[in-house]
Design an enzyme around this catalytic site. Structure first.
Site, PDB file in Angstrom:
ATOM      1  N   HIS A 274     -13.944   1.698   9.909  1.00  0.00           N
ATOM      2  CA  HIS A 274     -13.226   2.269   8.769  1.00  0.00           C
ATOM      3  C   HIS A 274     -11.707   2.211   8.894  1.00  0.00           C
ATOM      4  O   HIS A 274     -10.998   2.004   7.917  1.00  0.00           O
ATOM      5  CB  HIS A 274     -13.667   3.731   8.644  1.00  0.00           C
ATOM      6  CG  HIS A 274     -12.991   4.489   7.573  1.00  0.00           C
ATOM      7  ND1 HIS A 274     -13.203   4.232   6.240  1.00  0.00           N
ATOM      8  CD2 HIS A 274     -12.107   5.515   7.614  1.00  0.00           C
ATOM      9  CE1 HIS A 274     -12.485   5.062   5.509  1.00  0.00           C
ATOM     10  NE2 HIS A 274     -11.806   5.832   6.308  1.00  0.00           N
TER      11      HIS A 274
ATOM     12  N   GLY B 139       0.857  -1.186   0.000  1.00  0.00           N
ATOM     13  CA  GLY B 139       0.000   0.000   0.000  1.00  0.00           C
ATOM     14  C   GLY B 139       0.887   1.229   0.000  1.00  0.00           C
ATOM     15  O   GLY B 139       2.076   1.160  -0.357  1.00  0.00           O
ATOM     16  N   LEU B 140       0.325   2.343   0.417  1.00  0.00           N
ATOM     17  CA  LEU B 140       1.127   3.569   0.374  1.00  0.00           C
ATOM     18  C   LEU B 140       2.353   3.467   1.257  1.00  0.00           C
ATOM     19  O   LEU B 140       3.432   3.936   0.887  1.00  0.00           O
ATOM     20  CB  LEU B 140       0.267   4.762   0.777  1.00  0.00           C
ATOM     21  CG  LEU B 140      -0.691   5.178  -0.334  1.00  0.00           C
ATOM     22  CD1 LEU B 140      -1.615   6.285   0.138  1.00  0.00           C
ATOM     23  CD2 LEU B 140       0.072   5.638  -1.570  1.00  0.00           C
TER      24      LEU B 140
ATOM     25  N   ARG C 165     -14.697  12.585  13.162  1.00  0.00           N
ATOM     26  CA  ARG C 165     -15.498  11.387  12.855  1.00  0.00           C
ATOM     27  C   ARG C 165     -16.137  10.753  14.085  1.00  0.00           C
ATOM     28  O   ARG C 165     -17.280  10.305  14.021  1.00  0.00           O
ATOM     29  CB  ARG C 165     -14.599  10.353  12.166  1.00  0.00           C
ATOM     30  CG  ARG C 165     -14.180  10.840  10.823  1.00  0.00           C
ATOM     31  CD  ARG C 165     -13.175   9.954  10.163  1.00  0.00           C
ATOM     32  NE  ARG C 165     -12.913  10.481   8.830  1.00  0.00           N
ATOM     33  CZ  ARG C 165     -12.027   9.987   8.004  1.00  0.00           C
ATOM     34  NH1 ARG C 165     -11.300   8.937   8.359  1.00  0.00           N
ATOM     35  NH2 ARG C 165     -11.853  10.515   6.814  1.00  0.00           N
TER      36      ARG C 165
ATOM     37  N   SER D 138     -17.146   9.539   0.965  1.00  0.00           N
ATOM     38  CA  SER D 138     -16.029  10.321   1.494  1.00  0.00           C
ATOM     39  C   SER D 138     -16.460  11.475   2.403  1.00  0.00           C
ATOM     40  O   SER D 138     -17.461  12.144   2.175  1.00  0.00           O
ATOM     41  CB  SER D 138     -15.247  10.899   0.315  1.00  0.00           C
ATOM     42  OG  SER D 138     -14.355  11.877   0.780  1.00  0.00           O
TER      43      SER D 138
HETATM   44  C1  LIG Z   1     -12.783   3.397   1.693  1.00  0.00           C
HETATM   45  C2  LIG Z   1     -11.630   4.092   2.360  1.00  0.00           C
HETATM   46  C3  LIG Z   1     -11.321   5.386   2.013  1.00  0.00           C
HETATM   47  C4  LIG Z   1     -10.264   6.045   2.622  1.00  0.00           C
HETATM   48  N1  LIG Z   1      -9.970   7.339   2.267  1.00  0.00           N
HETATM   49  C5  LIG Z   1      -8.938   7.973   2.863  1.00  0.00           C
HETATM   50  C6  LIG Z   1      -8.601   9.307   2.501  1.00  0.00           C
HETATM   51  O1  LIG Z   1      -9.217   9.921   1.651  1.00  0.00           O
HETATM   52  N2  LIG Z   1      -7.549   9.885   3.114  1.00  0.00           N
HETATM   53  C7  LIG Z   1      -6.804   9.249   4.076  1.00  0.00           C
HETATM   54  O2  LIG Z   1      -5.850   9.821   4.585  1.00  0.00           O
HETATM   55  N3  LIG Z   1      -7.082   7.968   4.410  1.00  0.00           N
HETATM   56  C8  LIG Z   1      -8.127   7.328   3.830  1.00  0.00           C
HETATM   57  N4  LIG Z   1      -8.412   6.033   4.192  1.00  0.00           N
HETATM   58  C9  LIG Z   1      -7.474   5.295   5.059  1.00  0.00           C
HETATM   59  C10 LIG Z   1      -6.275   4.848   4.206  1.00  0.00           C
HETATM   60  O3  LIG Z   1      -6.717   4.440   2.942  1.00  0.00           O
HETATM   61  C11 LIG Z   1      -5.493   3.697   4.834  1.00  0.00           C
HETATM   62  O4  LIG Z   1      -5.254   3.955   6.179  1.00  0.00           O
HETATM   63  C12 LIG Z   1      -4.144   3.545   4.145  1.00  0.00           C
HETATM   64  O5  LIG Z   1      -4.309   3.470   2.757  1.00  0.00           O
HETATM   65  C13 LIG Z   1      -3.413   2.325   4.648  1.00  0.00           C
HETATM   66  O6  LIG Z   1      -2.238   2.192   3.903  1.00  0.00           O
HETATM   67  P1  LIG Z   1      -1.166   1.086   4.288  1.00  0.00           P
HETATM   68  O7  LIG Z   1      -0.082   1.199   3.279  1.00  0.00           O
HETATM   69  O8  LIG Z   1      -0.806   1.218   5.713  1.00  0.00           O
HETATM   70  O9  LIG Z   1      -1.941  -0.299   4.142  1.00  0.00           O
HETATM   71  P2  LIG Z   1      -2.797  -0.955   2.937  1.00  0.00           P
HETATM   72  O10 LIG Z   1      -3.021  -0.021   1.821  1.00  0.00           O
HETATM   73  O11 LIG Z   1      -3.959  -1.574   3.598  1.00  0.00           O
HETATM   74  O12 LIG Z   1      -1.851  -2.070   2.376  1.00  0.00           O
HETATM   75  C14 LIG Z   1      -1.630  -3.263   3.084  1.00  0.00           C
HETATM   76  C15 LIG Z   1      -0.721  -4.118   2.268  1.00  0.00           C
HETATM   77  O13 LIG Z   1      -0.300  -5.200   3.069  1.00  0.00           O
HETATM   78  C16 LIG Z   1      -0.475  -6.422   2.352  1.00  0.00           C
HETATM   79  N5  LIG Z   1      -0.701  -7.453   3.355  1.00  0.00           N
HETATM   80  C17 LIG Z   1      -1.577  -7.451   4.389  1.00  0.00           C
HETATM   81  N6  LIG Z   1      -1.430  -8.559   5.117  1.00  0.00           N
HETATM   82  C18 LIG Z   1      -0.457  -9.278   4.549  1.00  0.00           C
HETATM   83  C19 LIG Z   1       0.146 -10.527   4.837  1.00  0.00           C
HETATM   84  N7  LIG Z   1      -0.188 -11.254   5.904  1.00  0.00           N
HETATM   85  N8  LIG Z   1       1.107 -10.967   3.996  1.00  0.00           N
HETATM   86  C20 LIG Z   1       1.495 -10.246   2.908  1.00  0.00           C
HETATM   87  N9  LIG Z   1       0.972  -9.045   2.610  1.00  0.00           N
HETATM   88  C21 LIG Z   1       0.005  -8.579   3.420  1.00  0.00           C
HETATM   89  C22 LIG Z   1      -1.634  -6.175   1.430  1.00  0.00           C
HETATM   90  O14 LIG Z   1      -1.567  -7.074   0.367  1.00  0.00           O
HETATM   91  C23 LIG Z   1      -1.361  -4.742   1.020  1.00  0.00           C
HETATM   92  O15 LIG Z   1      -0.431  -4.726  -0.022  1.00  0.00           O
HETATM   93  C24 LIG Z   1      -9.505   5.377   3.608  1.00  0.00           C
HETATM   94  C25 LIG Z   1      -9.830   4.073   3.963  1.00  0.00           C
HETATM   95  C26 LIG Z   1     -10.900   3.443   3.377  1.00  0.00           C
HETATM   96  C27 LIG Z   1     -11.276   2.080   3.839  1.00  0.00           C
END
Ligand SMILES: Cc1cc2nc3c(=O)[nH]c(=O)nc-3n(C[C@H](O)[C@H](O)[C@H](O)COP(=O)(O)OP(=O)(O)OC[C@H]3O[C@@H](n4cnc5c(N)ncnc54)[C@H](O)[C@@H]3O)c2cc1C
Length: 637
Positions: free
Chosen positions: A401, A42-43, A330, A284
């Protein structure tokens, strides 16, 4: 165990700069000698992998999906915050810092939050350089809108697809390194366990979804960027594969889990419409810039919205919180929606919905302007509900969420296991007891692009890390145990599906540890989860086999973890005898029903240590000290 957050000395504004100077640096020629394992794309994971590979480290990246581009971050809609003050409304790093600390109800670390605010502007510049197409004003400056809990417009956005555009930016940067040979991608792999050798995180064991094989990977450090655990509640706005397994299994290997009861419930989601639904959809928060939230003033009023005159509408957020109005944070908006529905003023078939109405904005600005801002969200709403928000108010209700809880990390983003770093939503984060909108993307990218590239260098350059390969007995033992656990699940051959158990767990958590909690409900929840877990291990049915593409098996492993983790989540809620942010214990509220903190006894991060199967976890406390803000009763009135 003493939790040392390793917060640098000096004034708040100087800490990060000073720390970066004091951290050891790995010589450029030596970086290629280090292998870094990144779990998640993810990001947080995508940006970390891109930056670390760009620096010269060898990076291996793992994700569940068939492509890194499908990480849950792709779903983020509304935007990303930064203190650029392009709108000249008086924003500053200090204000973003303060809003975030206050928004989190004073349950986050000052130093981390200040660093996040300091980093925010560089994130926007970096993403623009990567080609992220942020919305712009006519003159070319990047456009901003407002999100909850702030009185300035500081949210940068790309229509309602900000996450998608940001992820494509991070992904492109990572793929550049794949082409350069410094990143190796392992899609369709699920991390099943962490390998710890002599107290250091040295590798992971993953299951290859296609072949069913268990694979071991060794490295000098492991980065967990595995996202949040909101899906413990079954129904949530999270991607279907979001889970707790990677972080929970690291917890069982010695990483402390912090504030697991801090779950964000987002006020504006499409309401649940059936028992067999498996996913909820977010509308959103950006819609609250122009949308007005209301319910009929009289309980039980079943007239359609256009027949309810202005004088009989209750714009309860605007009335109760005149300063912030519809843009309260929220947790506050969610609780108030529940209060209205509990009082019989909810709308829609189930009575579990309130209106989010953009009719005034359409009249004021014209349909074209509103369509430009929110067109894709309106389309999504219409596709799901069959109703056009241009013609009638949307119906919305709170839903799970985001999770502010996660693995405990110090200022360097390192967990309590040496060499195990945790980034993005997977760590216990900078958002305290309630995250402000548009701050998760900011934090994930701050962690990946701007913090870990420095702090991992400090660890690698300053720590003896002996050579360890996958032939080490610790890897072989971890593979053996992971295989045994899979075979145990497959051998049960019971009668209830994995989803059935998951749905029941979700309802327990939602009903007893959701928007509001009380002590007797929490105790009941613990008992119910234990019983359900026992039944799961006797009665779950998982078709298919081990050496196959087997999605039931994948889900079973995740639900088994949710069933254990759910108890930890509720246990944390039991211990925190106060209300703060999302954690609203009915016994602790002010006269006007706001969360009432107890700073004397609970101004700490609760970090839980795994003590062994069927043993109560051990609570460790990281006291939170506030030297730059005074602890006040949060007010948005
Ligand atoms: C519908 C929605 C809209 C949102 N809009 C916003 C917004 O506008 N602005 C904002 O700031 N935040 C927003 N958020 C929150 C934000 O999107 C998330 O908090 C953020 O994208 C999480 O990023 P991350 O990289 O931490 O994890 P994620 O993007 O969840 O990535 C997780 C990664 O880990 C991998 N993974 C997980 N478990 C395992 C495992 N056991 N083995 C191997 N790989 C694994 C997955 O495959 C994935 O690649 C939103 C959330 C939702 C649900």
């Amino acid at each position: 165990m003493r939790l040392d957050a390793k917060i640098p000395g000096g004034s708040l504004a100087e800490k990060w700069d000073r720390h970066r100077f004091e951290l050891k640096i790995v010589n450029p020629a030596n970086k290629r000698k280090f292998d870094i394992l990144v779990v998640g794309t993810g990001l947080a994971g995508g940006s970390a992998a891109a930056s670390l590979a760009e620096l010269g480290y060898n990076v291996k990246v793992f994700c569940i999906q068939d492509t890194p581009r499908r990480a849950h971050s792709i779903a983020a809609q509304g935007g990303i915050n930064a203190a650029k003050n392009y709108t000249n409304e008086g924003d500053s790093i200090r204000r973003l810092f303060y809003d975030t600390i206050k928004g989190g109800d004073f349950r986050s670390r000052e130093a981390n939050v200040y660093r996040l605010a300091q980093t925010s502007n560089a994130i926007i510049d970096h993403c623009v350089a990567l080609g992220v197409p942020f919305a712009r004003e006519y003159g070319g400056l990047l456009a901003n809108r407002s999100f909850g809990g702030t009185q300035v417009s500081r949210t940068f956005y790309a229509r309602g697809q900000t996450g998608q555009q940001l992820l494509l930016g991070a992904y492109s940067a990572m793929m550049r390194q794949v082409a350069a040979g410094r990143v190796t991608l392992f899609p369709r792999r699920e991390m099943l366990d962490l390998v710890v050798v002599n107290g250091q995180a040295r590798g992971i064991v993953v299951r290859n979804f296609i072949t069913g094989d268990l694979e071991a990977h060794a490295g000098h450090a492991v980065l967990l960027c595995a996202g949040g655990y909101g899906n413990a509640f079954f129904l949530s706005t999270n991607a279907m594969s979001s889970n707790v397994s990677a972080t929970f299994r690291a917890y069982k290997k010695g990483a402390l889990f912090a504030n697991p009861c801090f779950t964000q419930i987002h006020p504006t989601c499409i309401p649940v419409h059936g028992t067999y639904q498996s996913k909820l959809t977010l509308m959103s928060e950006s819609l609250r810039n122009d949308g007005r939230v209301w319910v009929p003033r009289n309980p039980g009023d079943r007239r359609p919205p256009h027949q309810i005159p202005e004088s009989e509408r209750d714009y309860y957020l605007e009335e109760k919180y005149p300063s912030f109005g519809n843009l309260v944070p929220r947790d506050v908006a969610s609780r108030n929606a529940k209060v209205q529905c509990d009082a019989g003023k909810g709308v829609g078939e189930t009575g579990l919905a309130v209106y989010l109405d953009l009719q005034d904005a359409i009249k004021r600005d014209g349909k074209a302007v509103i369509e430009k801002k929110y067109g894709n969200l309106f389309k999504m709403y219409e596709k799901i509900t069959g109703q056009s928000p241009y013609e009638a108010p949307m119906m919305i209700y709170p839903a799970v969420h985001y999770t502010m809880g996660g693995l405990w990390v110090d200022y360097n983003l390192m967990s309590t296991i040496d060499g195990l770093f945790v980034l993005g939503e997977a760590n216990f984060s900078d958002h305290g007891a309630n995250r402000l909108g548009a701050s998760a993307l900011m934090q994930g990218l701050a962690d990946g692009f701007f913090i870990i590239p420095y702090t991992i260098g400090g660890y690698l350059a300053g720590t003896p890390i002996p050579a360890v390969g996958t032939s080490h007995p610790a890897f072989q033992e971890t593979i053996r145990l992971a295989g045994a656990s899979i075979r145990k699940l497959l051998s049960i051959k019971g009668k209830r599906t994995v989803d059935d158990f998951h749905r029941e767990l979700g309802l327990i958590l939602w009903n007893h540890c959701g928007m509001t909690r009380n002590n007797s409900g929490l105790s009941q929840a613990i008992e119910m989860i234990r019983k359900l877990r026992e039944e799961f291990w006797e009665n779950v049915t998982i078709p298919g086999s081990e050496k196959d593409f087997n999605q039931s098996l994948e889900r079973a492993g995740r639900v088994a973890d949710f069933l254990e983790f759910g108890e930890l989540l509720v246990t944390d809620a039991v211990y925190r005898q106060e209300s703060c942010g999302c954690h609203f214990n009915e016994a602790y509220q002010t006269e006007d029903n706001e969360a009432k903190r107890n700073d004397k006894d609970f101004c700490y991060v609760a970090a839980w240590e795994f003590a062994g199967d069927n043993k109560p976890p051990v609570l460790h406390k990281e006291p939170l000290t506030f030297e730059n803000v005074s602890l006040t009763q949060r007010s948005y009135k």
